[in-house]
Write a protein that holds these residues in place. Structure first.
Motif, mmCIF file in Angstrom:
data_model
loop_
_atom_site.group_PDB
_atom_site.id
_atom_site.type_symbol
_atom_site.label_atom_id
_atom_site.label_comp_id
_atom_site.label_asym_id
_atom_site.label_seq_id
_atom_site.Cartn_x
_atom_site.Cartn_y
_atom_site.Cartn_z
ATOM 1 N N LEU A 155 -29.362 3.853 6.799
ATOM 2 C CA LEU A 155 -28.338 3.875 7.846
ATOM 3 C C LEU A 155 -28.838 3.085 9.047
ATOM 4 O O LEU A 155 -29.999 3.186 9.421
ATOM 5 C CB LEU A 155 -28.041 5.319 8.226
ATOM 6 C CG LEU A 155 -27.608 6.149 7.010
ATOM 7 C CD1 LEU A 155 -27.679 7.628 7.313
ATOM 8 C CD2 LEU A 155 -26.235 5.754 6.529
ATOM 9 N N GLN A 176 -25.605 16.169 9.884
ATOM 10 C CA GLN A 176 -26.602 15.112 10.117
ATOM 11 C C GLN A 176 -26.358 14.457 11.465
ATOM 12 O O GLN A 176 -25.233 14.452 11.964
ATOM 13 C CB GLN A 176 -26.431 13.988 9.088
ATOM 14 C CG GLN A 176 -26.770 14.310 7.678
ATOM 15 C CD GLN A 176 -26.515 13.106 6.761
ATOM 16 O OE1 GLN A 176 -25.911 12.108 7.161
ATOM 17 N NE2 GLN A 176 -26.981 13.217 5.542
ATOM 18 N N GLU A 177 -27.386 13.825 12.002
ATOM 19 C CA GLU A 177 -27.160 13.015 13.195
ATOM 20 C C GLU A 177 -26.224 11.878 12.772
ATOM 21 O O GLU A 177 -26.332 11.336 11.657
ATOM 22 C CB GLU A 177 -28.479 12.443 13.716
ATOM 23 C CG GLU A 177 -29.158 11.487 12.760
ATOM 24 C CD GLU A 177 -30.367 10.785 13.368
ATOM 25 O OE1 GLU A 177 -31.433 10.829 12.726
ATOM 26 O OE2 GLU A 177 -30.244 10.216 14.470
ATOM 27 N N PHE A 178 -25.256 11.554 13.612
ATOM 28 C CA PHE A 178 -24.324 10.482 13.281
ATOM 29 C C PHE A 178 -25.012 9.164 13.600
ATOM 30 O O PHE A 178 -25.456 8.946 14.720
ATOM 31 C CB PHE A 178 -23.044 10.605 14.124
ATOM 32 C CG PHE A 178 -22.021 9.559 13.785
ATOM 33 C CD1 PHE A 178 -21.895 8.408 14.561
ATOM 34 C CD2 PHE A 178 -21.214 9.705 12.668
ATOM 35 C CE1 PHE A 178 -20.975 7.433 14.233
ATOM 36 C CE2 PHE A 178 -20.280 8.733 12.342
ATOM 37 C CZ PHE A 178 -20.162 7.589 13.120
ATOM 38 N N VAL A 179 -25.150 8.290 12.593
ATOM 39 C CA VAL A 179 -25.866 7.025 12.810
ATOM 40 C C VAL A 179 -24.827 5.935 13.079
ATOM 41 O O VAL A 179 -23.940 5.724 12.270
ATOM 42 C CB VAL A 179 -26.728 6.695 11.569
ATOM 43 C CG1 VAL A 179 -27.405 5.352 11.731
ATOM 44 C CG2 VAL A 179 -27.761 7.806 11.368
ATOM 45 N N LYS A 180 -24.944 5.283 14.207
ATOM 46 C CA LYS A 180 -23.888 4.445 14.771
ATOM 47 C C LYS A 180 -23.276 3.429 13.826
ATOM 48 O O LYS A 180 -22.062 3.328 13.711
ATOM 49 C CB LYS A 180 -24.416 3.730 16.020
ATOM 50 C CG LYS A 180 -23.329 3.141 16.918
ATOM 51 C CD LYS A 180 -23.846 2.919 18.349
ATOM 52 C CE LYS A 180 -22.753 2.454 19.302
ATOM 53 N NZ LYS A 180 -22.149 1.165 18.958
ATOM 54 N N LYS A 209 -21.616 16.297 5.991
ATOM 55 C CA LYS A 209 -21.481 15.970 4.566
ATOM 56 C C LYS A 209 -21.094 17.265 3.852
ATOM 57 O O LYS A 209 -21.860 18.229 3.878
ATOM 58 C CB LYS A 209 -22.827 15.499 4.015
ATOM 59 C CG LYS A 209 -22.930 13.994 3.881
ATOM 60 C CD LYS A 209 -24.232 13.664 3.181
ATOM 61 C CE LYS A 209 -24.354 12.189 2.929
ATOM 62 N NZ LYS A 209 -25.597 11.846 2.239
ATOM 63 N N GLY A 269 -23.673 3.081 10.423
ATOM 64 C CA GLY A 269 -23.393 3.445 9.027
ATOM 65 C C GLY A 269 -24.310 2.806 8.003
ATOM 66 O O GLY A 269 -25.391 2.322 8.329
ATOM 67 N N LEU A 284 -14.814 10.041 6.648
ATOM 68 C CA LEU A 284 -15.336 8.681 6.842
ATOM 69 C C LEU A 284 -15.568 7.990 5.508
ATOM 70 O O LEU A 284 -15.925 6.844 5.471
ATOM 71 C CB LEU A 284 -16.678 8.767 7.579
ATOM 72 C CG LEU A 284 -16.612 8.730 9.100
ATOM 73 C CD1 LEU A 284 -17.990 8.917 9.667
ATOM 74 C CD2 LEU A 284 -16.028 7.418 9.579
ATOM 75 N N ASN A 300 -28.185 4.189 1.188
ATOM 76 C CA ASN A 300 -28.801 5.346 1.820
ATOM 77 C C ASN A 300 -29.654 4.951 3.019
ATOM 78 O O ASN A 300 -30.388 5.779 3.552
ATOM 79 C CB ASN A 300 -29.644 6.113 0.790
ATOM 80 C CG ASN A 300 -28.770 7.073 -0.008
ATOM 81 O OD1 ASN A 300 -27.718 7.491 0.479
ATOM 82 N ND2 ASN A 300 -29.178 7.386 -1.203
ATOM 83 N N LEU A 344 -22.717 13.783 11.806
ATOM 84 C CA LEU A 344 -21.994 13.457 10.593
ATOM 85 C C LEU A 344 -22.066 14.673 9.682
ATOM 86 O O LEU A 344 -23.146 15.248 9.525
ATOM 87 C CB LEU A 344 -22.631 12.272 9.873
ATOM 88 C CG LEU A 344 -21.825 11.929 8.618
ATOM 89 C CD1 LEU A 344 -21.124 10.622 8.785
ATOM 90 C CD2 LEU A 344 -22.650 12.023 7.406
ATOM 91 N N ILE A 346 -17.733 12.803 3.655
ATOM 92 C CA ILE A 346 -18.442 12.781 4.941
ATOM 93 C C ILE A 346 -17.432 12.677 6.078
ATOM 94 O O ILE A 346 -16.418 11.988 5.957
ATOM 95 C CB ILE A 346 -19.470 11.625 5.011
ATOM 96 C CG1 ILE A 346 -18.807 10.271 4.761
ATOM 97 C CG2 ILE A 346 -20.578 11.835 4.002
ATOM 98 C CD1 ILE A 346 -19.807 9.125 4.857
HETATM 99 N N1 LIG Z 1 -17.262 2.538 9.972
HETATM 100 C C1 LIG Z 1 -18.169 3.308 10.014
HETATM 101 C C2 LIG Z 1 -19.277 4.237 10.058
HETATM 102 C C3 LIG Z 1 -19.450 5.170 9.035
HETATM 103 C C4 LIG Z 1 -20.507 6.088 9.098
HETATM 104 C C5 LIG Z 1 -21.384 6.049 10.197
HETATM 105 N N2 LIG Z 1 -22.459 6.928 10.340
HETATM 106 C C6 LIG Z 1 -23.120 7.638 9.375
HETATM 107 N N3 LIG Z 1 -24.023 8.570 9.780
HETATM 108 C C7 LIG Z 1 -24.670 9.294 8.818
HETATM 109 N N4 LIG Z 1 -25.562 10.252 9.207
HETATM 110 C C8 LIG Z 1 -24.421 9.092 7.455
HETATM 111 C C9 LIG Z 1 -23.498 8.119 7.121
HETATM 112 N N5 LIG Z 1 -23.195 7.838 5.792
HETATM 113 C C10 LIG Z 1 -22.379 6.828 5.324
HETATM 114 C C11 LIG Z 1 -22.376 6.923 3.946
HETATM 115 C C12 LIG Z 1 -23.184 8.020 3.627
HETATM 116 C C13 LIG Z 1 -23.447 8.527 2.222
HETATM 117 O O1 LIG Z 1 -24.724 9.053 2.139
HETATM 118 N N6 LIG Z 1 -23.702 8.571 4.736
HETATM 119 N N7 LIG Z 1 -22.842 7.393 8.070
HETATM 120 C C14 LIG Z 1 -21.188 5.092 11.201
HETATM 121 C C15 LIG Z 1 -20.133 4.199 11.150
#
Ligand SMILES: N#Cc1ccc(Nc2nc(N)cc(-n3ccc(CO)n3)n2)cc1
Length: 279
Positions: free
Chosen positions: A138, A84-88, A45, A90, A16, A136, A43, A24
């Motif tokens: 999300l 990590q929990e995937f955060v919708k 890392k 980002g 991603l 940082n 997610l 990630i």
């Molecule tokens: N298009 C799109 C999209 C990309 C990522 C997520 N979700 C997410 N979930 C996390 N737990 C952490 C992250 N991160 C993103 C950068 C970092 C660097 O730290 N982390 N992104 C949702 C949509």
């Protein structure tokens, strides 16, 4: 009775994107509780191969975060490769750049307040995050005033501890005293970074001091310079107080919350109707 939970993470091929030392990936974890299968987006890392030597601070950051929990703190499921929990939605900086300033002031103040609350939580636990920034933060819920939902942010892990990262590329997020003597920095350094992050939130997610090379960034601190002030003077005051070069002059997290509350209740629409567009 400890429910027998078997975890299995399946990995989506394409990555991603990148953190500073990590790649990630989006994945999903399958929990099997009492024979019932449950899937959760995660997610992953993965520490970059070339940074294997700083794995201990990678795990230290992750294990610290997995020991405490708060609704605005990102859930870290495991630290073998940091699941990590995937955060919708980002990272917040990318979201704000995509939104190109069409985000209302009330939305920005709501996000700032949530960050101040989790900062207060960490301060009470005497935990220094050390890497507060819009990238940082999300976005778990986008928030849409037309249907009355508000945004919801999760503060991500500190990542590689400041001591390890080339701190110059962290200017102007890293507090000046941290560059001087990394071992002396304390709680106040998160207040400085809060100020930088507040500046990012009200500047469409633009990276501050973009285009400056590390040497010029160092001069920014040497000359005790400040980021360009936003038009809204009360906001500029709060950013300025957080980004005081003397750590002792920075507000406590309770002071930040108080000042944010007065911004939230102030009639910024009446002050200058145009304000709410570009503040
Ligand atoms: N298009 C799109 C999209 C990309 C990522 C997520 N979700 C997410 N979930 C996390 N737990 C952490 C992250 N991160 C993103 C950068 C970092 C660097 O730290 N982390 N992104 C949702 C949509």
């Amino acid at each position: 009775k400890a429910s027998h939970v078997q975890k299995k993470c399946s990995l989506q091929e394409e990555s991603l994107g990148r953190g500073s030392f990590t790649r990630i990936f989006k994945g999903s974890k399958t929990d099997i509780r009492e024979g019932e299968r449950q899937n959760t987006d995660v997610l992953l890392k993965v520490l970059d191969g070339s940074y294997k030597n700083c794995w201990e601070s990678f795990f230290e950051a992750a294990s610290l975060m997995s020991q405490i929990s708060h609704k605005h703190l990102l859930l870290v499921y495991g630290i073998n490769i940091m699941v990590q929990e995937f955060v919708k939605y980002g990272a917040l900086d990318l979201f704000l750049r995509k939104k190109q300033g069409s985000v209302p002031v009330s939305w920005k103040l709501d996000v700032a307040k949530q960050l101040a609350c989790v900062l207060n939580f960490l301060e009470e636990k005497k935990i220094v995050h050390g890497n507060i920034s819009a990238k940082n933060l999300l976005l778990a819920r986008e928030g849409d005033s037309s249907i009355g939902t508000s945004p919801f942010i999760k503060l991500s892990d500190p990542g590689i501890s400041v001591a390890v990262t080339v701190a110059l590329d962290r200017i102007p997020w890293v507090a000046p005293e941290v560059l001087e003597a990394p071992e002396t920095w304390g709680m106040e350094c998160d207040k400085w970074s809060f100020g930088t992050t507040l500046w990012e939130i009200f500047n469409g997610g633009k990276a501050p001091l973009q285009g400056l090379d590390p040497q010029q960034k160092l001069m920014f601190y040497e000359n005790h310079e400040q980021l360009p002030s936003p038009k809204w003077t009360e906001l500029a005051d709060l950013i300025g107080r957080c980004m005081e070069y003397d750590p002792a002059l920075r507000p406590s997290s309770r002071g930040i919350i108080r000042q944010l509350n007065s911004l939230i209740t102030s009639d910024y629409e009446l002050l200058d109707p145009g304000l709410s567009a570009h503040a």
